[in-house]
Design a protein around this motif. Structure first.
Motif, mmCIF file in Angstrom:
data_model
loop_
_atom_site.group_PDB
_atom_site.id
_atom_site.type_symbol
_atom_site.label_atom_id
_atom_site.label_comp_id
_atom_site.label_asym_id
_atom_site.label_seq_id
_atom_site.Cartn_x
_atom_site.Cartn_y
_atom_site.Cartn_z
ATOM 1 N N LYS A 125 0.818 -1.205 0.000
ATOM 2 C CA LYS A 125 0.000 0.000 0.000
ATOM 3 C C LYS A 125 0.856 1.260 0.000
ATOM 4 O O LYS A 125 0.538 2.229 -0.705
ATOM 5 N N VAL A 126 1.952 1.273 0.781
ATOM 6 C CA VAL A 126 2.765 2.486 0.909
ATOM 7 C C VAL A 126 4.036 2.433 0.056
ATOM 8 O O VAL A 126 4.835 3.367 0.061
ATOM 9 N N HIS A 127 4.231 1.326 -0.661
ATOM 10 C CA HIS A 127 5.360 1.175 -1.587
ATOM 11 C C HIS A 127 6.725 1.282 -0.883
ATOM 12 O O HIS A 127 7.643 1.940 -1.367
ATOM 13 N N ILE A 128 6.816 0.637 0.284
ATOM 14 C CA ILE A 128 8.081 0.506 1.004
ATOM 15 C C ILE A 128 8.443 -0.974 0.994
ATOM 16 O O ILE A 128 7.576 -1.823 1.244
ATOM 17 N N PRO A 129 9.703 -1.322 0.685
ATOM 18 C CA PRO A 129 10.076 -2.741 0.629
ATOM 19 C C PRO A 129 9.679 -3.503 1.896
ATOM 20 O O PRO A 129 9.933 -3.045 3.014
ATOM 21 N N PHE A 130 9.057 -4.648 1.709
ATOM 22 C CA PHE A 130 8.606 -5.454 2.840
ATOM 23 C C PHE A 130 9.770 -5.843 3.742
ATOM 24 O O PHE A 130 9.620 -5.896 4.966
ATOM 25 N N SER A 131 10.924 -6.110 3.156
ATOM 26 C CA SER A 131 12.089 -6.532 3.944
ATOM 27 C C SER A 131 12.490 -5.453 4.952
ATOM 28 O O SER A 131 12.877 -5.764 6.086
ATOM 29 N N LYS A 132 12.382 -4.195 4.567
ATOM 30 C CA LYS A 132 12.717 -3.099 5.488
ATOM 31 C C LYS A 132 11.677 -2.984 6.597
ATOM 32 O O LYS A 132 12.017 -2.830 7.775
ATOM 33 N N ILE A 133 10.420 -3.058 6.218
ATOM 34 C CA ILE A 133 9.347 -2.926 7.207
ATOM 35 C C ILE A 133 9.415 -4.035 8.240
ATOM 36 O O ILE A 133 9.350 -3.796 9.451
ATOM 37 N N ILE A 134 9.575 -5.277 7.794
ATOM 38 C CA ILE A 134 9.534 -6.404 8.723
ATOM 39 C C ILE A 134 10.772 -6.428 9.618
ATOM 40 O O ILE A 134 10.725 -6.909 10.760
ATOM 41 N N ASP A 135 11.900 -5.901 9.135
ATOM 42 C CA ASP A 135 13.088 -5.793 9.988
ATOM 43 C C ASP A 135 12.876 -4.743 11.082
ATOM 44 O O ASP A 135 13.272 -4.949 12.238
ATOM 45 N N LEU A 207 27.073 -3.910 9.554
ATOM 46 C CA LEU A 207 27.140 -5.353 9.312
ATOM 47 C C LEU A 207 25.762 -5.946 9.057
ATOM 48 O O LEU A 207 25.590 -6.786 8.164
ATOM 49 N N PHE A 208 24.789 -5.505 9.863
ATOM 50 C CA PHE A 208 23.441 -6.052 9.763
ATOM 51 C C PHE A 208 22.473 -4.920 9.411
ATOM 52 O O PHE A 208 21.939 -4.244 10.274
ATOM 53 N N ARG A 209 22.283 -4.749 8.116
ATOM 54 C CA ARG A 209 21.475 -3.631 7.641
ATOM 55 C C ARG A 209 19.981 -3.941 7.721
ATOM 56 O O ARG A 209 19.566 -5.101 7.637
ATOM 57 N N ILE A 210 19.189 -2.877 7.834
ATOM 58 C CA ILE A 210 17.747 -3.011 7.714
ATOM 59 C C ILE A 210 17.423 -3.464 6.293
ATOM 60 O O ILE A 210 17.946 -2.932 5.327
ATOM 61 N N GLY A 211 16.563 -4.445 6.180
ATOM 62 C CA GLY A 211 16.166 -4.941 4.858
ATOM 63 C C GLY A 211 16.810 -6.256 4.488
ATOM 64 O O GLY A 211 16.608 -6.758 3.377
ATOM 65 N N THR A 212 17.567 -6.851 5.408
ATOM 66 C CA THR A 212 18.221 -8.145 5.145
ATOM 67 C C THR A 212 17.508 -9.293 5.857
ATOM 68 O O THR A 212 17.942 -10.441 5.747
ATOM 69 N N TYR A 213 16.474 -8.990 6.602
ATOM 70 C CA TYR A 213 15.711 -9.941 7.420
ATOM 71 C C TYR A 213 16.484 -10.412 8.650
ATOM 72 O O TYR A 213 16.040 -11.342 9.334
ATOM 73 N N PHE A 214 17.619 -9.768 8.960
ATOM 74 C CA PHE A 214 18.376 -10.176 10.146
ATOM 75 C C PHE A 214 17.595 -9.865 11.425
ATOM 76 O O PHE A 214 17.478 -10.721 12.312
ATOM 77 N N TYR A 215 17.085 -8.653 11.540
ATOM 78 C CA TYR A 215 16.390 -8.252 12.772
ATOM 79 C C TYR A 215 15.075 -9.012 12.936
ATOM 80 O O TYR A 215 14.670 -9.336 14.058
ATOM 81 N N PHE A 216 14.451 -9.314 11.837
ATOM 82 C CA PHE A 216 13.247 -10.143 11.876
ATOM 83 C C PHE A 216 13.602 -11.545 12.386
ATOM 84 O O PHE A 216 12.926 -12.090 13.266
ATOM 85 N N GLY A 217 14.683 -12.110 11.846
ATOM 86 C CA GLY A 217 15.118 -13.434 12.279
ATOM 87 C C GLY A 217 15.558 -13.451 13.729
ATOM 88 O O GLY A 217 15.236 -14.374 14.485
#
Length: 277
Positions: A125-135, A207-217
């Motif tokens: 809806k807001v056109h922001i990459p899902f990977s960034k939002i979920i992180d 090292l662990f950027r937003i959008g890599t799914y690291f913080y989500f994991g």
């Protein structure tokens, strides 16, 4: 021993009751929303429209998923024949009228699934990459979880097993036995997980950027590992769990833990390969 007998209700206006549970729950959501806004600005994805829709999608995803999760995983027998009560929590009383009973059943696993789905829709809806939002959600989810468990403590629910430890709580609204304050254990552990995740974002973001799914994991692994372990200090929520080797909370946590491990290992391998170059 701590004698615990807190009145759940702060005040009421007619049929509407203001309780500690809802107040603390909403306070946690608002705090998370504020911190997410600061991260959005740092990541250059902040817009008023995106923040407004984030709150709407987030609340609907968490509450909708948590409610459905409880009804399906923990109380399916009852709600399968009382479907309306899943969405409209009013029950007929002895006087022939209807009484607001509230959304008393909320399951964290269902809330996590609901939030994941709602954020997927939100990103489109807001056109922001899902990977960034979920992180970003992954960084704040433990903080939200901590507030939820404090709400459970105020409600004297999800109580611990009987124990003789000096810090045991006697939940007078339940019985007179000293028990593990398992809600407090979870709240403190989730708050610590939030601090670790936020520290990694603030100081190890290269090292662990937003959008890599690291913080989500990291969030999935840490939250549900603690959930799995701390279930050993809790009373089972439903009688059918007494016959299981692992209770429902533990069984539902295993897939989340495994997904979290995979995402963490993937990011560590990528980070190590960058350092070798």
């Amino acid at each position: 021993m701590i004698d615990w007998d807190v009145n759940r209700e702060i005040f009421s206006i007619g049929p509407i009751k203001i309780q500690y549970y809802g107040l603390i729950f909403v306070t946690g959501l608002v705090l998370c929303y504020y911190i997410i806004g600061s991260i959005y600005k740092k990541e250059n994805i902040y817009t008023p429209n995106a923040m407004e829709k984030l709150f709407i999608y987030g609340v609907l995803g968490i509450f909708g998923g948590a409610r459905l999760g409880h009804c399906l995983f923990y109380d399916f027998e009852y709600f399968s024949s009382h479907i309306i009560e899943i969405f409209i929590p009013f029950k007929e009383n002895a006087n022939g009228g209807y009484e607001f009973i509230g959304y008393k059943g909320l399951a964290s696993h269902g809330g996590a699934i609901g939030l994941f789905i709602s954020m997927l829709l939100y990103s489109r809806k807001v056109h922001i990459p899902f990977s960034k939002i979920i992180d970003i959600i992954g960084i704040l989810a433990p903080l939200g979880g901590a507030f939820i468990r404090i709400s459970n403590l105020m409600n004297s629910e999800i109580i611990g097993r009987p124990t003789n430890v000096p810090w045991a709580f006697i939940f007078r609204q339940v019985d007179d036995l000293p028990r593990h304050p398992s809600q407090l254990y979870e709240a403190l552990s989730y708050f610590f997980i939030f601090l670790v995740g936020y520290f990694l974002y603030k100081y190890k973001g290269n090292l662990f950027r937003i959008g890599t799914y690291f913080y989500f994991g990291f969030s999935l692994f840490s939250i549900f590992l603690m959930r799995f372990l701390l279930e050993y200090t809790k009373e089972n929520q439903k009688h059918f769990e007494d016959a299981l080797s692992f209770n429902m909370g533990q069984l539902l946590s295993i897939p989340f833990i495994l997904v979290g491990i995979i995402l963490i290992i993937k990011n560590i391998i990528i980070a190590c390969s960058k350092n070798d170059k």
